[in-house]
Design an enzyme around this catalytic site. Structure first.
Site, PDB file in Angstrom:
ATOM      1  N   GLU A 113     -44.298 -60.650 -15.359  1.00  0.00           N
ATOM      2  CA  GLU A 113     -43.694 -61.113 -16.337  1.00  0.00           C
ATOM      3  C   GLU A 113     -44.838 -61.468 -17.309  1.00  0.00           C
ATOM      4  O   GLU A 113     -45.630 -62.018 -17.187  1.00  0.00           O
ATOM      5  CB  GLU A 113     -43.152 -62.379 -16.135  1.00  0.00           C
ATOM      6  CG  GLU A 113     -42.349 -63.075 -17.108  1.00  0.00           C
ATOM      7  CD  GLU A 113     -41.495 -64.259 -17.050  1.00  0.00           C
ATOM      8  OE1 GLU A 113     -40.967 -64.771 -18.251  1.00  0.00           O
ATOM      9  OE2 GLU A 113     -41.958 -64.943 -16.075  1.00  0.00           O
ATOM     10  N   GLU A 143     -32.364 -68.224 -17.505  1.00  0.00           N
ATOM     11  CA  GLU A 143     -33.631 -69.293 -17.804  1.00  0.00           C
ATOM     12  C   GLU A 143     -33.655 -69.845 -19.236  1.00  0.00           C
ATOM     13  O   GLU A 143     -34.688 -69.591 -19.916  1.00  0.00           O
ATOM     14  CB  GLU A 143     -34.875 -68.519 -17.177  1.00  0.00           C
ATOM     15  CG  GLU A 143     -36.020 -69.241 -17.067  1.00  0.00           C
ATOM     16  CD  GLU A 143     -37.218 -68.480 -17.183  1.00  0.00           C
ATOM     17  OE1 GLU A 143     -37.962 -68.763 -15.767  1.00  0.00           O
ATOM     18  OE2 GLU A 143     -37.784 -67.678 -17.876  1.00  0.00           O
TER      19      GLU A 143
END
Length: 277
Positions: free
Chosen positions: A146, A243
């Site tokens: 990520e 998220e």
């Protein structure tokens, strides 16, 4: 019928209740998958029981990072002289992912250390991620990478998504793929819609939040209708991790997901004549 599937990130959502109670809360809200960073540490068996009780799929966990203020506070992959820390971190996460039947382990990249060049950090991360990918072969668990923005994560090893893409190409996309966080991508590149087609073939998992405040879709600057339409048009088969930081209670922020059925469950709608009766 929409094919989009959403997971609840239990680090961010349902914080109105204790962590163990968030599994049941997510299930009651219509989620069928969950993710979270490292709350599994030392508790994988207990969490597996919570998943079973709530009929939830574990989709993603993170490798554990070092303590706040330590060189590995953002992860160990790029940190010099931390080979043992990195290996212990990944091996523990891989074991936990197997116990939880998690699809993915996010390998945290780490931050640049004093005097470390960007090139040295990326080379070190690539070497270690290649080792981790080899360890994961045959387990059914895929390592993912990520990119995060340096405003939220000062000194983060990846300058932008292209650094993570380069590592995927170097290691091999069949062995490691992207965790594509659209919040971070928009902040760094300002080009989510322009780059999705290019990045999706390398992407195993997506996470969402609306810039600039990392709140739920519809509260910020991204055109989510266009984003979700593109994901549906391209047939994106993976999960989408929620998220975000709820602007109010978690349940009150889920209206944006109603058109997408929240993991395939279309909202029930009364006939027009019933609503007007």
């Amino acid at each position: 019928m929409t094919g989009l599937r959403f997971t609840a990130n239990l680090h961010w959502l349902f914080t109105e209740v204790d962590f163990d109670d968030r599994f049941a809360a997510a299930s009651a809200a219509g989620f069928r998958g969950v993710e979270f960073p490292d709350q599994w540490v030392g508790r994988a068996s207990a969490i597996a029981a919570l998943l079973r009780a709530s009929n939830l799929k574990q989709v993603l966990i993170n490798t554990p990072a070092g303590t706040a203020g330590s060189p590995g506070a953002l992860g160990w992959a790029s940190v010099p002289d931390a080979e043992d820390d990195f290996k212990r971190s990944f091996e523990a996460a891989l074991t936990a992912a197997t116990t939880l039947a998690s699809d993915f382990v996010h390998i945290r990249a780490g931050a640049l250390t004093p005097g470390q060049s960007q090139r040295a950090a990326l080379d070190l991360a690539t070497e270690r991620i290649a080792w981790a990918a080899q360890q994961a072969e045959g387990t059914g668990v895929l390592p993912v990478l990520e990119m995060q923005n340096r405003g939220d994560m000062p000194g983060f090893a990846y300058r932008g998504i292209d650094d993570a893409v380069d590592i995927v190409h170097e290691v091999g996309s069949e062995r490691v793929q992207l965790l594509l966080d659209l919040y971070h991508l928009e902040i760094v590149d300002g080009s989510v819609l322009a780059r999705l087609d290019e990045l999706l073939p390398l992407t195993a998992h997506i996470q969402i939040a609306d810039p600039p405040n990392r709140t739920e879709p519809g509260t910020g600057t991204l055109d989510w209708a266009s984003v979700f339409a593109m994901l549906e048009r391209t047939g994106y088969p993976g999960w989408i991790g929620c998220e975000y930081r709820p602007s109010t209670t978690t349940a009150a922020t889920l209206g944006w997901a109603e058109p997408y059925g929240l993991n395939g469950r279309r909202p029930s709608r009364q006939p027009e004549e019933s609503r007007n009766a």
